[in-house]
Design an enzyme around this catalytic site. Structure first.
Site, PDB file in Angstrom:
ATOM      1  N   GLY A   7       0.788  -1.032   0.001  1.00 32.80           N
ATOM      2  CA  GLY A   7      -0.098   0.012  -0.107  1.00 32.80           C
ATOM      3  C   GLY A   7       0.857   1.184   0.094  1.00 32.80           C
ATOM      4  O   GLY A   7       2.066   0.956  -0.207  1.00 32.80           O
ATOM      5  N   ALA A   8       0.240   2.467   0.436  1.00 36.03           N
ATOM      6  CA  ALA A   8       1.042   3.481   0.112  1.00 36.03           C
ATOM      7  C   ALA A   8       2.126   3.721   1.440  1.00 36.03           C
ATOM      8  O   ALA A   8       2.918   4.252   1.457  1.00 36.03           O
ATOM      9  CB  ALA A   8      -0.091   4.712   0.645  1.00 36.03           C
ATOM     10  N   ALA A  10       2.855   0.481   3.917  1.00 42.01           N
ATOM     11  CA  ALA A  10       3.404  -0.713   4.355  1.00 42.01           C
ATOM     12  C   ALA A  10       3.657  -1.774   3.299  1.00 42.01           C
ATOM     13  O   ALA A  10       2.976  -1.737   2.276  1.00 42.01           O
ATOM     14  CB  ALA A  10       2.560  -1.019   5.365  1.00 42.01           C
ATOM     15  N   LYS A  11       4.344  -2.691   3.510  1.00 43.09           N
ATOM     16  CA  LYS A  11       4.477  -3.780   2.696  1.00 43.09           C
ATOM     17  C   LYS A  11       3.881  -4.919   3.423  1.00 43.09           C
ATOM     18  O   LYS A  11       3.801  -5.109   4.646  1.00 43.09           O
ATOM     19  CB  LYS A  11       5.802  -4.191   2.562  1.00 43.09           C
ATOM     20  CG  LYS A  11       6.569  -3.355   1.556  1.00 43.09           C
ATOM     21  CD  LYS A  11       8.033  -3.631   1.043  1.00 43.09           C
ATOM     22  CE  LYS A  11       8.523  -2.663  -0.118  1.00 43.09           C
ATOM     23  NZ  LYS A  11       9.922  -2.284   0.383  1.00 43.09           N
ATOM     24  N   ILE A  12       3.187  -5.864   2.758  1.00 42.43           N
ATOM     25  CA  ILE A  12       2.203  -6.850   3.224  1.00 42.43           C
ATOM     26  C   ILE A  12       2.894  -8.297   2.724  1.00 42.43           C
ATOM     27  O   ILE A  12       2.940  -8.483   1.449  1.00 42.43           O
ATOM     28  CB  ILE A  12       0.793  -6.921   2.838  1.00 42.43           C
ATOM     29  CG1 ILE A  12       0.223  -5.493   2.965  1.00 42.43           C
ATOM     30  CG2 ILE A  12      -0.009  -7.954   3.177  1.00 42.43           C
ATOM     31  CD1 ILE A  12      -0.091  -5.461   4.566  1.00 42.43           C
ATOM     32  N   LYS A  21      -1.572 -19.955   7.682  1.00 40.60           N
ATOM     33  CA  LYS A  21      -1.193 -18.691   6.792  1.00 40.60           C
ATOM     34  C   LYS A  21      -1.408 -17.551   7.676  1.00 40.60           C
ATOM     35  O   LYS A  21      -2.415 -17.451   8.374  1.00 40.60           O
ATOM     36  CB  LYS A  21      -1.961 -18.549   5.553  1.00 40.60           C
ATOM     37  CG  LYS A  21      -1.484 -19.333   4.708  1.00 40.60           C
ATOM     38  CD  LYS A  21      -2.344 -19.255   3.314  1.00 40.60           C
ATOM     39  CE  LYS A  21      -1.854 -20.246   2.166  1.00 40.60           C
ATOM     40  NZ  LYS A  21      -2.716 -20.431   1.040  1.00 40.60           N
ATOM     41  N   ASP A 112      -9.389   6.308   7.467  1.00 38.36           N
ATOM     42  CA  ASP A 112      -9.210   5.731   5.988  1.00 38.36           C
ATOM     43  C   ASP A 112     -10.351   4.955   5.760  1.00 38.36           C
ATOM     44  O   ASP A 112      -9.761   3.846   5.097  1.00 38.36           O
ATOM     45  CB  ASP A 112      -7.697   5.165   5.846  1.00 38.36           C
ATOM     46  CG  ASP A 112      -7.343   5.377   4.359  1.00 38.36           C
ATOM     47  OD1 ASP A 112      -8.241   5.919   3.513  1.00 38.36           O
ATOM     48  OD2 ASP A 112      -6.200   4.708   3.917  1.00 38.36           O
TER      49      ASP A 112
HETATM   50  N1  LIG Z   1      -5.255  -9.428   7.309  1.00 33.41           N
HETATM   51  C1  LIG Z   1      -5.229  -9.566   5.806  1.00 33.41           C
HETATM   52  N2  LIG Z   1      -5.574 -10.604   5.225  1.00 33.41           N
HETATM   53  C2  LIG Z   1      -5.381 -10.511   3.983  1.00 33.41           C
HETATM   54  N3  LIG Z   1      -4.955  -9.507   3.287  1.00 33.41           N
HETATM   55  C3  LIG Z   1      -4.597  -8.421   3.917  1.00 33.41           C
HETATM   56  C4  LIG Z   1      -4.798  -8.326   5.263  1.00 33.41           C
HETATM   57  N4  LIG Z   1      -4.234  -6.936   5.682  1.00 33.41           N
HETATM   58  C5  LIG Z   1      -3.878  -6.415   4.471  1.00 33.41           C
HETATM   59  N5  LIG Z   1      -4.281  -7.224   3.544  1.00 33.41           N
HETATM   60  C6  LIG Z   1      -3.919  -6.787   1.939  1.00 33.41           C
HETATM   61  O1  LIG Z   1      -2.962  -5.813   1.785  1.00 33.41           O
HETATM   62  C7  LIG Z   1      -3.117  -4.535   1.543  1.00 33.41           C
HETATM   63  C8  LIG Z   1      -2.603  -3.330   2.174  1.00 33.41           C
HETATM   64  O2  LIG Z   1      -2.974  -3.760   3.435  1.00 33.41           O
HETATM   65  P1  LIG Z   1      -3.486  -2.355   4.193  1.00 33.41           P
HETATM   66  O3  LIG Z   1      -3.529  -2.713   5.903  1.00 33.41           O
HETATM   67  O4  LIG Z   1      -4.638  -1.641   3.851  1.00 33.41           O
HETATM   68  O5  LIG Z   1      -2.108  -1.329   4.296  1.00 33.41           O
HETATM   69  P2  LIG Z   1      -1.988   0.122   3.665  1.00 33.41           P
HETATM   70  O6  LIG Z   1      -1.828   1.002   4.793  1.00 33.41           O
HETATM   71  O7  LIG Z   1      -0.709  -0.066   2.871  1.00 33.41           O
HETATM   72  O8  LIG Z   1      -3.088   0.497   2.749  1.00 33.41           O
HETATM   73  C9  LIG Z   1      -5.156  -4.615   1.541  1.00 33.41           C
HETATM   74  O9  LIG Z   1      -5.535  -4.112   0.515  1.00 33.41           O
HETATM   75  C10 LIG Z   1      -5.028  -6.088   1.252  1.00 33.41           C
HETATM   76  O10 LIG Z   1      -5.150  -6.569  -0.070  1.00 33.41           O
HETATM   77 MG   LIG Z   2      -5.121   0.030   2.851  1.00 29.40          MG
END
Ligand SMILES: Nc1ncnc2c1ncn2[C@@H]1O[C@H](COP(=O)(O)OP(=O)(O)O)[C@@H](O)[C@H]1O
Ligand SMILES: [Mg+2]
Length: 194
Positions: A7-8, A10-12, A21, A112
């Protein structure tokens, strides 16, 4: 470790813990920010996110926290689809309104609240991404949560959002009054854009 999103902020990553998982959300360094400010923001947002998720865990569908550090959170991995990637139904938007109302009732503003931060899963709608959330009594902050959603969905869906929001939050009249004022002002700043 598989990266599943960026996202803007963080990395996921998708990780595995004892065969299950999970999601690792890590706020990486942003080079364009001064170092000290960058650390401060990343810490604050990670802390706000973990706190709010913990506070909401028994009242609202949010991912369960598994562990949290200074810049990272490990949480339950949801299986679902972001609302922004689907055709939003009026039942879903009503559910979103109800969830925001509950949060506001608990003095939490999301910061947000858009279809990009709502996930439709088998057992219903989940709210994610609490890095900009705040514990607050502010009617302005609450009105801004509504305004951001209002601007992110088709106009035809908004009335059912507002209705279910109103049913779940006692202070709705004050918030909706403030919303009107903000819209009339014409100029407003939304935290996520600032
Ligand atoms: N608990 C979760 N389970 C599955 N996908 C997730 C989860 N948290 C985040 N994601 C995926 O990661 C993306 C970015 O996470 P998010 O928390 O919205 O961070 P950001 O602040 O970067 O927008 C989300 O749009 C979603 O697709
Ligand atoms: Mg987000």
């Amino acid at each position: 470790m598989k990266k599943v999103g960026e996202g803007a902020e963080a990395k996921i990553y998708e990780i595995e813990i004892f065969g299950n998982k999970a999601i690792l959300k890590r706020r990486e360094e942003k080079k364009y920010r001064a170092k000290e400010l960058d650390r401060k923001l990343r810490k604050e947002r990670t802390k706000a996110e973990a706190r709010t998720m913990a506070r909401l865990s028994s009242s609202l569908k949010v991912p369960k926290i598994i562990a949290a550090g200074q810049y990272s959170i490990i949480m339950e991995r949801l299986e679902g689809r972001l609302l922004k990637d689907a055709d939003i139904t009026s039942a879903q938007i009503a559910e979103a309104g109800k969830m925001l109302g509950k949060m506001h009732e608990m003095n939490i503003a999301h910061g947000d609240f858009t279809p990009a931060n709502l996930m439709s899963c088998k057992n219903g709608l989940y709210v994610i991404d609490f890095g900009l959330s705040e514990m607050t009594n502010s009617f302005e902050e609450r009105a801004l949560d509504i305004l951001l959603m209002k601007r992110s969905i088709p106009a035809a869906l908004y009335p059912s959002f507002e209705k279910s929001y109103s049913e779940s939050f006692n202070g709705h009249l004050t918030v909706l009054g403030r919303l009107k004022e903000i819209e009339k002002r014409g100029r407003y700043q939304i935290r996520t854009l600032g």
